[in-house]
Design a protein around this motif. Structure first.
Motif, PDB file in Angstrom:
ATOM      1  N   UNK A   1      -9.111  11.610  13.230  1.00 57.94           N
ATOM      2  CA  UNK A   1      -9.833  10.456  12.698  1.00 57.94           C
ATOM      3  C   UNK A   1     -10.390   9.711  13.821  1.00 57.94           C
ATOM      4  N   UNK A   2     -11.500   8.866  13.706  1.00 57.32           N
ATOM      5  CA  UNK A   2     -12.362   8.221  14.639  1.00 57.32           C
ATOM      6  C   UNK A   2     -12.599   6.959  13.862  1.00 57.32           C
ATOM      7  N   UNK A   3     -11.877   5.853  13.955  1.00 55.82           N
ATOM      8  CA  UNK A   3     -12.052   4.717  13.210  1.00 55.82           C
ATOM      9  C   UNK A   3     -11.639   3.356  14.042  1.00 55.82           C
ATOM     10  N   UNK A   4     -12.404   2.318  13.996  1.00 53.68           N
ATOM     11  CA  UNK A   4     -12.199   1.155  14.747  1.00 53.68           C
ATOM     12  C   UNK A   4     -10.851   0.396  13.851  1.00 53.68           C
ATOM     13  N   UNK A   5     -10.256  -0.448  14.376  1.00 53.23           N
ATOM     14  CA  UNK A   5      -9.464  -1.459  13.894  1.00 53.23           C
ATOM     15  C   UNK A   5      -9.445  -2.717  14.714  1.00 53.23           C
ATOM     16  N   UNK A   6     -10.330  -2.726  15.601  1.00 55.60           N
ATOM     17  CA  UNK A   6     -10.516  -3.947  16.455  1.00 55.60           C
ATOM     18  C   UNK A   6     -10.680  -5.171  15.923  1.00 55.60           C
ATOM     19  N   UNK A   7     -10.334  -6.316  16.316  1.00 58.37           N
ATOM     20  CA  UNK A   7     -10.821  -7.623  16.054  1.00 58.37           C
ATOM     21  C   UNK A   7     -11.677  -8.375  17.280  1.00 58.37           C
ATOM     22  N   UNK A   8     -12.394  -9.349  17.064  1.00 58.36           N
ATOM     23  CA  UNK A   8     -12.862 -10.285  18.349  1.00 58.36           C
ATOM     24  C   UNK A   8     -12.867 -11.591  17.919  1.00 58.36           C
ATOM     25  N   UNK A   9     -13.152 -12.465  18.765  1.00 57.94           N
ATOM     26  CA  UNK A   9     -13.017 -13.930  18.343  1.00 57.94           C
ATOM     27  C   UNK A   9     -14.468 -13.990  17.537  1.00 57.94           C
ATOM     28  N   UNK A  10     -14.526 -15.405  16.953  1.00 60.31           N
ATOM     29  CA  UNK A  10     -15.364 -15.657  16.152  1.00 60.31           C
ATOM     30  C   UNK A  10     -16.790 -15.511  16.787  1.00 60.31           C
ATOM     31  N   UNK A  11     -16.855 -16.202  17.932  1.00 58.78           N
ATOM     32  CA  UNK A  11     -18.218 -16.079  18.690  1.00 58.78           C
ATOM     33  C   UNK A  11     -18.694 -14.910  19.183  1.00 58.78           C
ATOM     34  N   UNK A  12     -17.818 -13.989  19.338  1.00 57.17           N
ATOM     35  CA  UNK A  12     -17.998 -12.415  19.799  1.00 57.17           C
ATOM     36  C   UNK A  12     -18.369 -11.490  18.457  1.00 57.17           C
ATOM     37  N   UNK A  13     -18.290 -11.921  17.479  1.00 54.22           N
ATOM     38  CA  UNK A  13     -18.343 -10.836  16.606  1.00 54.22           C
ATOM     39  C   UNK A  13     -20.011 -10.503  16.152  1.00 54.22           C
ATOM     40  N   UNK A  14     -20.990 -11.418  15.715  1.00 54.57           N
ATOM     41  CA  UNK A  14     -22.064 -11.118  15.908  1.00 54.57           C
ATOM     42  C   UNK A  14     -22.332  -9.951  16.850  1.00 54.57           C
ATOM     43  N   UNK A  15     -22.302 -10.198  18.100  1.00 53.33           N
ATOM     44  CA  UNK A  15     -22.719  -9.160  19.200  1.00 53.33           C
ATOM     45  C   UNK A  15     -21.700  -7.813  19.002  1.00 53.33           C
ATOM     46  N   UNK A  16     -20.782  -8.069  18.681  1.00 57.08           N
ATOM     47  CA  UNK A  16     -19.817  -6.782  18.427  1.00 57.08           C
ATOM     48  C   UNK A  16     -20.552  -5.859  17.161  1.00 57.08           C
ATOM     49  N   UNK A  17     -20.649  -6.609  16.185  1.00 56.16           N
ATOM     50  CA  UNK A  17     -21.443  -5.992  15.111  1.00 56.16           C
ATOM     51  C   UNK A  17     -22.537  -5.264  15.512  1.00 56.16           C
ATOM     52  N   UNK A  18     -23.410  -5.999  16.209  1.00 55.76           N
ATOM     53  CA  UNK A  18     -24.872  -5.518  16.631  1.00 55.76           C
ATOM     54  C   UNK A  18     -24.412  -4.294  17.592  1.00 55.76           C
ATOM     55  N   UNK A  19     -23.477  -4.464  18.518  1.00 61.72           N
ATOM     56  CA  UNK A  19     -23.129  -3.323  19.388  1.00 61.72           C
ATOM     57  C   UNK A  19     -22.684  -2.004  18.699  1.00 61.72           C
ATOM     58  N   UNK A  20     -21.936  -2.259  17.511  1.00 58.51           N
ATOM     59  CA  UNK A  20     -21.616  -1.120  16.942  1.00 58.51           C
ATOM     60  C   UNK A  20     -22.809  -0.511  16.298  1.00 58.51           C
ATOM     61  N   UNK A  21     -23.541  -1.153  15.574  1.00 59.34           N
ATOM     62  CA  UNK A  21     -24.867  -0.727  15.038  1.00 59.34           C
ATOM     63  C   UNK A  21     -25.898  -0.239  15.959  1.00 59.34           C
ATOM     64  N   UNK A  22     -26.219  -0.798  16.916  1.00 63.61           N
ATOM     65  CA  UNK A  22     -27.290  -0.016  17.742  1.00 63.61           C
ATOM     66  C   UNK A  22     -26.381   1.210  18.627  1.00 63.61           C
ATOM     67  N   UNK A  23     -25.223   1.404  18.929  1.00 61.90           N
ATOM     68  CA  UNK A  23     -24.643   2.283  19.462  1.00 61.90           C
ATOM     69  C   UNK A  23     -24.987   3.523  18.566  1.00 61.90           C
ATOM     70  N   UNK A  24     -24.353   3.286  17.260  1.00 61.19           N
ATOM     71  CA  UNK A  24     -24.325   4.273  16.432  1.00 61.19           C
ATOM     72  C   UNK A  24     -25.791   4.687  15.890  1.00 61.19           C
ATOM     73  N   UNK A  25     -26.571   3.789  15.863  1.00 65.52           N
ATOM     74  CA  UNK A  25     -28.020   4.414  15.624  1.00 65.52           C
ATOM     75  C   UNK A  25     -28.583   4.995  16.587  1.00 65.52           C
ATOM     76  N   UNK A  26     -28.443   5.031  17.928  1.00 66.88           N
ATOM     77  CA  UNK A  26     -28.843   5.798  19.118  1.00 66.88           C
ATOM     78  C   UNK A  26     -28.196   7.038  19.066  1.00 66.88           C
ATOM     79  N   UNK A  27     -27.520   7.455  18.032  1.00 62.96           N
ATOM     80  CA  UNK A  27     -27.098   8.895  18.069  1.00 62.96           C
ATOM     81  C   UNK A  27     -27.292   9.681  16.831  1.00 62.96           C
ATOM     82  N   UNK A  28     -27.064  10.632  16.432  1.00 60.45           N
ATOM     83  CA  UNK A  28     -27.142  11.152  15.143  1.00 60.45           C
ATOM     84  C   UNK A  28     -26.076  11.572  14.561  1.00 60.45           C
ATOM     85  N   UNK A  29     -24.810  10.904  15.043  1.00 55.93           N
ATOM     86  CA  UNK A  29     -23.542  10.928  14.213  1.00 55.93           C
ATOM     87  C   UNK A  29     -23.645  10.044  13.084  1.00 55.93           C
TER      88      UNK A  29
END
Length: 183
Positions: A59-87
């Motif tokens: 299993x490769x699955x996240x369970x992290x959380x970040x402070x409120x002000x960090x979440x939009x950037x974290x979600x964007x980081x997840x999406x951009x990182x994954x979109x740049x790969x074919x996984x």
């Protein structure tokens, strides 16, 4: 007093401003829809586990959380990182508490290696943003090696001292959270 329709319109405007996928989002506004949404939400982890089993992958699955002000950037980081790969991947979870489950779905060992490297990037980003390693599912054996990204050596030794104080025989949760090196 706002009506349900006006509240829904305000919600849709917020989603649109955030470039969310409102047209394909699911809103549960009544009891039957809420029941369907809960059923769907609880079926997702089962489907993810079946995927890992079918492809003989860990299993490769996240369970992290970040402070409120960090979440939009974290979600964007997840999406951009994954979109740049074919996984293949899914993202679902608890946006309200800045904690989504990103499941990276490798189909073979090569993809599994890439998925774990991406997971490490996610962990480092969460740690740098003042986040937590686990928000819901605990540390256990699978995540304990990553504690050093979130806590100092001194903090880990203090945790071990507390563990020894409450469990001097070392019989509770052996091998969970802290490696034997600390105990």
């Amino acid at each position: 007093m706002a009506t349900e329709d006006s509240l829904m319109n305000e919600w849709l405007l917020l989603l649109e401003r955030a470039d969310a996928l409102a047209e394909v989002s699911w809103f549960a506004t009544n009891e039957p829809d809420q029941a369907k949404l809960r059923e769907f939400r609880h079926a997702l982890p089962v489907l993810m586990n079946e995927w890992f089993s079918r492809h003989n992958q860990r299993k490769v699955s996240t369970d992290m959380s970040v402070p409120d002000q960090e979440f939009p950037g974290m979600l964007h980081f997840y999406q951009e990182t994954l979109r740049s790969d074919d996984l293949k991947y899914t993202i679902f979870g608890h946006i309200g508490d800045n904690h989504v489950h990103v499941n990276i779905l490798p189909r073979n060992n090569v993809e599994g290696t890439r998925a774990r490297a991406i997971y490490l990037q996610f962990l480092k980003r969460a740690a740098a943003g003042g986040g937590t390693l686990s928000s819901e599912h605990g540390i256990g054996k699978l995540k304990r090696d990553y504690l050093g990204l979130f806590y100092s050596e001194e903090q880990l030794r203090e945790m071990a001292a507390l563990k020894r104080a409450f469990d001097p025989a070392g019989i509770l949760g052996r091998g969970n959270i802290l490696s034997e090196d600390y105990l």
